[in-house]
Design a protein around this motif. Structure first.
Motif, mmCIF file in Angstrom:
data_model
loop_
_atom_site.group_PDB
_atom_site.id
_atom_site.type_symbol
_atom_site.label_atom_id
_atom_site.label_comp_id
_atom_site.label_asym_id
_atom_site.label_seq_id
_atom_site.Cartn_x
_atom_site.Cartn_y
_atom_site.Cartn_z
ATOM 1 N N GLN A 1 0.685 -0.869 0.064
ATOM 2 C CA GLN A 1 -0.483 -0.003 0.181
ATOM 3 C C GLN A 1 0.693 1.270 -0.365
ATOM 4 O OE1 GLN A 1 -2.408 0.142 3.555
ATOM 5 N NE2 GLN A 1 -3.269 1.686 2.669
ATOM 6 N N VAL A 2 0.917 2.466 -1.013
ATOM 7 C CA VAL A 2 1.463 3.481 -1.088
ATOM 8 C C VAL A 2 0.999 4.741 0.481
ATOM 9 C CG1 VAL A 2 1.744 5.380 -2.723
ATOM 10 C CG2 VAL A 2 1.590 3.464 -3.238
ATOM 11 N N GLN A 3 2.349 4.787 0.753
ATOM 12 C CA GLN A 3 1.535 6.095 1.134
ATOM 13 C C GLN A 3 2.264 7.305 1.433
ATOM 14 O OE1 GLN A 3 0.989 3.869 5.124
ATOM 15 N NE2 GLN A 3 -1.166 4.493 5.287
ATOM 16 N N LEU A 4 2.946 7.999 2.147
ATOM 17 C CA LEU A 4 3.116 9.459 1.821
ATOM 18 C C LEU A 4 2.191 10.150 2.564
ATOM 19 C CD1 LEU A 4 3.667 10.646 -1.428
ATOM 20 C CD2 LEU A 4 4.906 9.814 -0.120
ATOM 21 N N VAL A 5 2.572 10.450 4.405
ATOM 22 C CA VAL A 5 2.662 10.927 5.368
ATOM 23 C C VAL A 5 3.443 11.748 5.698
ATOM 24 C CG1 VAL A 5 2.439 9.858 7.414
ATOM 25 C CG2 VAL A 5 1.738 8.049 5.852
ATOM 26 N N GLU A 6 2.739 13.251 5.521
ATOM 27 C CA GLU A 6 3.609 14.752 6.203
ATOM 28 C C GLU A 6 3.223 14.940 7.677
ATOM 29 O OE1 GLU A 6 1.769 15.683 2.412
ATOM 30 O OE2 GLU A 6 0.661 14.228 4.056
ATOM 31 N N SER A 7 4.104 15.775 8.126
ATOM 32 C CA SER A 7 3.663 16.381 9.245
ATOM 33 C C SER A 7 5.328 17.239 9.967
ATOM 34 C CB SER A 7 4.783 15.102 10.930
ATOM 35 O OG SER A 7 6.027 14.303 10.484
ATOM 36 N N GLY A 8 4.768 18.112 10.851
ATOM 37 C CA GLY A 8 5.767 19.139 11.412
ATOM 38 C C GLY A 8 5.243 20.979 10.376
ATOM 39 N N GLY A 9 3.821 20.363 10.206
ATOM 40 C CA GLY A 9 3.049 22.052 10.191
ATOM 41 C C GLY A 9 2.429 22.271 11.452
ATOM 42 N N GLY A 10 2.184 23.420 11.788
ATOM 43 C CA GLY A 10 1.905 24.204 12.409
ATOM 44 C C GLY A 10 1.125 25.626 12.156
ATOM 45 N N LEU A 11 1.892 26.667 13.818
ATOM 46 C CA LEU A 11 1.128 27.847 13.385
ATOM 47 C C LEU A 11 3.281 28.628 14.164
ATOM 48 C CD1 LEU A 11 -0.264 30.873 13.822
ATOM 49 C CD2 LEU A 11 -1.240 29.975 15.958
ATOM 50 N N VAL A 12 3.173 29.528 13.463
ATOM 51 C CA VAL A 12 4.462 29.903 13.525
ATOM 52 C C VAL A 12 4.075 31.422 13.024
ATOM 53 C CG1 VAL A 12 5.306 29.545 11.432
ATOM 54 C CG2 VAL A 12 6.933 29.661 13.308
ATOM 55 N N GLN A 13 5.071 32.479 14.090
ATOM 56 C CA GLN A 13 5.156 34.108 13.581
ATOM 57 C C GLN A 13 6.079 34.065 12.419
ATOM 58 O OE1 GLN A 13 6.718 35.553 17.535
ATOM 59 N NE2 GLN A 13 4.162 35.662 18.116
ATOM 60 N N PRO A 14 5.870 35.568 11.934
ATOM 61 C CA PRO A 14 6.325 35.800 10.919
ATOM 62 C C PRO A 14 8.264 35.401 11.522
ATOM 63 C CG PRO A 14 4.363 37.059 10.778
ATOM 64 C CD PRO A 14 4.562 36.290 11.820
ATOM 65 N N GLY A 15 8.568 35.094 10.337
ATOM 66 C CA GLY A 15 10.387 35.061 10.308
ATOM 67 C C GLY A 15 10.592 33.505 11.656
ATOM 68 N N SER A 24 7.395 7.986 2.948
ATOM 69 C CA SER A 24 7.165 7.219 2.277
ATOM 70 C C SER A 24 6.919 5.686 2.356
ATOM 71 C CB SER A 24 7.246 8.000 0.952
ATOM 72 O OG SER A 24 8.687 7.089 0.787
ATOM 73 N N SER A 25 6.119 5.572 1.765
ATOM 74 C CA SER A 25 6.631 3.741 1.766
ATOM 75 C C SER A 25 5.654 3.053 0.546
ATOM 76 C CB SER A 25 5.194 2.958 3.659
ATOM 77 O OG SER A 25 4.412 3.140 3.487
ATOM 78 N N GLY A 26 5.706 1.704 0.179
ATOM 79 C CA GLY A 26 5.012 1.256 -0.665
ATOM 80 C C GLY A 26 5.490 1.340 -2.480
ATOM 81 N N PHE A 27 6.477 2.018 -3.005
ATOM 82 C CA PHE A 27 6.842 2.241 -4.147
ATOM 83 C C PHE A 27 8.506 2.396 -3.795
ATOM 84 C CE2 PHE A 27 7.440 6.920 -3.907
ATOM 85 C CZ PHE A 27 7.000 7.018 -3.075
ATOM 86 N N ILE A 28 8.449 1.895 -5.047
ATOM 87 C CA ILE A 28 9.860 1.940 -5.482
ATOM 88 C C ILE A 28 10.680 3.640 -5.526
ATOM 89 C CG2 ILE A 28 11.624 1.314 -7.167
ATOM 90 C CD1 ILE A 28 9.652 -0.660 -8.666
ATOM 91 N N LEU A 29 10.689 4.069 -4.418
ATOM 92 C CA LEU A 29 11.462 5.081 -4.510
ATOM 93 C C LEU A 29 12.558 6.048 -5.383
ATOM 94 C CD1 LEU A 29 11.154 7.928 -2.155
ATOM 95 C CD2 LEU A 29 13.352 6.849 -0.601
#
Length: 122
Positions: A1-15, A24-29
């Motif tokens: 099963q192909v998966q791409l799983v993002e993380s690390g987003g959020g709220l940040v102040q300018p600058g 990733s998983s499930g495909f030939i990178l």
């Protein structure tokens, strides 16, 4: 099963800074270029940064000098280090794998993650 799983987003102040990761998983990178796209409110999805299977990078003009893309094929991750973030960087950021030209069309042309929200606001 192909998966791409993002993380690390959020709220940040300018600058401020954020580091996005995509596992990733499930495909030939090494058949794929890895990209980060973003889609801001009311805007079309646009490519932000790309890294080829050989490590060649490319950046959208708007982020050049502020964002850095990297990949670790052993860990099957692609990262996006984002510095000096500005309100215009507010968007949902998507991890993408794009099949390299010359690789058989037997393999899927694109894979997408579900996206991670980045909000830059004071």
């Amino acid at each position: 099963q192909v998966q791409l799983v993002e993380s690390g987003g959020g709220l940040v102040q300018p600058g401020g800074s954020l580091r996005l990761s995509c596992v990733s998983s499930g495909f030939i990178l090494n058949f794929y270029t890895l990209n980060w796209y973003r889609q801001g409110p009311g805007k079309e999805r646009e490519v932000v940064a790309s890294i080829s299977s050989t490590g060649v990078t490319d950046y959208a003009y708007a982020v050049k000098g502020r964002f850095t893309i990297s990949r670790d094929d052993g860990e099957r991750t692609v990262n996006l280090q984002m510095n000096d973030l500005q309100p215009d960087d507010t968007a949902v950021y998507f991890c993408n794998a794009e099949r390299i030209p010359g690789v058989s069309s037997y393999f899927e042309s694109h894979y997408w993650g579900q996206g991670t929200q980045v909000t830059v606001s004071s």
